[in-house]
Scaffold this active site. Sequence first.
Site, PDB file in Angstrom:
ATOM      1  N   HIS A   1      10.857  -8.688   0.988  1.00 22.40           N
ATOM      2  CA  HIS A   1      10.550  -7.279   0.808  1.00 22.40           C
ATOM      3  C   HIS A   1      11.819  -6.449   1.058  1.00 22.40           C
ATOM      4  O   HIS A   1      12.651  -6.822   1.896  1.00 22.40           O
ATOM      5  CB  HIS A   1       9.455  -6.866   1.801  1.00 22.40           C
ATOM      6  CG  HIS A   1       8.833  -5.552   1.518  1.00 22.40           C
ATOM      7  ND1 HIS A   1       9.384  -4.356   1.947  1.00 22.40           N
ATOM      8  CD2 HIS A   1       7.711  -5.221   0.832  1.00 22.40           C
ATOM      9  CE1 HIS A   1       8.626  -3.364   1.544  1.00 22.40           C
ATOM     10  NE2 HIS A   1       7.602  -3.840   0.868  1.00 22.40           N
TER      11      HIS A   1
ATOM     12  N   PHE B   1       6.561   2.254  -4.297  1.00 28.67           N
ATOM     13  CA  PHE B   1       7.923   2.524  -3.833  1.00 28.67           C
ATOM     14  C   PHE B   1       8.460   3.903  -4.206  1.00 28.67           C
ATOM     15  O   PHE B   1       9.477   4.339  -3.686  1.00 28.67           O
ATOM     16  CB  PHE B   1       8.914   1.441  -4.307  1.00 28.67           C
ATOM     17  CG  PHE B   1       8.621   0.086  -3.766  1.00 28.67           C
ATOM     18  CD1 PHE B   1       8.882  -0.220  -2.431  1.00 28.67           C
ATOM     19  CD2 PHE B   1       8.072  -0.905  -4.567  1.00 28.67           C
ATOM     20  CE1 PHE B   1       8.602  -1.475  -1.913  1.00 28.67           C
ATOM     21  CE2 PHE B   1       7.787  -2.163  -4.059  1.00 28.67           C
ATOM     22  CZ  PHE B   1       8.058  -2.459  -2.728  1.00 28.67           C
TER      23      PHE B   1
ATOM     24  N   TYR C   1       2.903   4.797   0.732  1.00 30.67           N
ATOM     25  CA  TYR C   1       3.540   5.396   1.909  1.00 30.67           C
ATOM     26  C   TYR C   1       2.501   6.218   2.674  1.00 30.67           C
ATOM     27  O   TYR C   1       1.659   6.889   2.080  1.00 30.67           O
ATOM     28  CB  TYR C   1       4.682   6.315   1.478  1.00 30.67           C
ATOM     29  CG  TYR C   1       5.844   5.622   0.814  1.00 30.67           C
ATOM     30  CD1 TYR C   1       6.561   4.617   1.469  1.00 30.67           C
ATOM     31  CD2 TYR C   1       6.258   5.990  -0.464  1.00 30.67           C
ATOM     32  CE1 TYR C   1       7.648   4.003   0.863  1.00 30.67           C
ATOM     33  CE2 TYR C   1       7.349   5.382  -1.076  1.00 30.67           C
ATOM     34  CZ  TYR C   1       8.039   4.382  -0.407  1.00 30.67           C
ATOM     35  OH  TYR C   1       9.114   3.775  -1.009  1.00 30.67           O
TER      36      TYR C   1
ATOM     37  N   ASP D   1       0.850  -1.189   0.000  1.00 29.09           N
ATOM     38  CA  ASP D   1       0.000   0.000   0.000  1.00 29.09           C
ATOM     39  C   ASP D   1       0.886   1.240   0.000  1.00 29.09           C
ATOM     40  O   ASP D   1       2.091   1.144   0.197  1.00 29.09           O
ATOM     41  CB  ASP D   1      -1.011  -0.017   1.145  1.00 29.09           C
ATOM     42  CG  ASP D   1      -0.399   0.124   2.530  1.00 29.09           C
ATOM     43  OD1 ASP D   1       0.809  -0.136   2.687  1.00 29.09           O
ATOM     44  OD2 ASP D   1      -1.136   0.479   3.457  1.00 29.09           O
TER      45      ASP D   1
END
Length: 234
Positions: free
Chosen positions: A202, A89, A78, A76
Amino acid sequence: MDAPDQLTKADHLAWPVAPGWQGLVDEFFAGTVGLKLLDFLAQRLDDGAVIFPPKPLRALELTPPEQVRVVILGQDPYHGRGQAEGLAFSVAPGVPLPPSLRNIFKELQRDLGTPPPQFPSPGGSLVKWATHGVLLLNTCLTVEEGQPASHAGKGWEVLTDAIIRAVSQGDHPVLFMLWGAHAQGKRALIDMQRHKVLVANHPSPLSAMRPPLPFIGCGHFSEAKAWREANAKD
């Protein structure tokens, strides 16, 4: 005055997408799940919630389906003010790099020798990736300030699953980078016979160096470069 870094209204018509995505998006927002999602967003805005990003569908605006060659899947947006810009990202130029993005650039340099981008511009902006065939998709497309995963399970996943399926069913091979357990849970939506799928932890500092599939050292960028060169049409 509208705040440029946050959502101001729950109206999908205000979130432009490339023509190739329009039918899929319209179908979603005309359905029960899409209408409930818009109602939820409108209610949260009425309640005074600060929601990011300002354009939830920006990945679909910058990367038309016919141009998708790589998919990088996030979870999801930031949840800090000024960070989310509708691309997984990515942060706007001049915004300090979040830890996960720092690790992405660290692995890119380790793997391909690519130096970190100049700060403040482009800084952590991945817009150039998005305009060159990299679909930077989160599975949930909005979030409230300071509350990670606050909009998970509200309906976005139905749309983003449909987007992943559409890419998988497209007429050209695509490379998927699935970082972390959440992204890897979407493998069932991808035709593994037609597409290349790379998996790793991740890039978050909590998992980037951990076994069994550390992100640092995964080599995904060199694999993607070789794959794209082998599958390039132009």
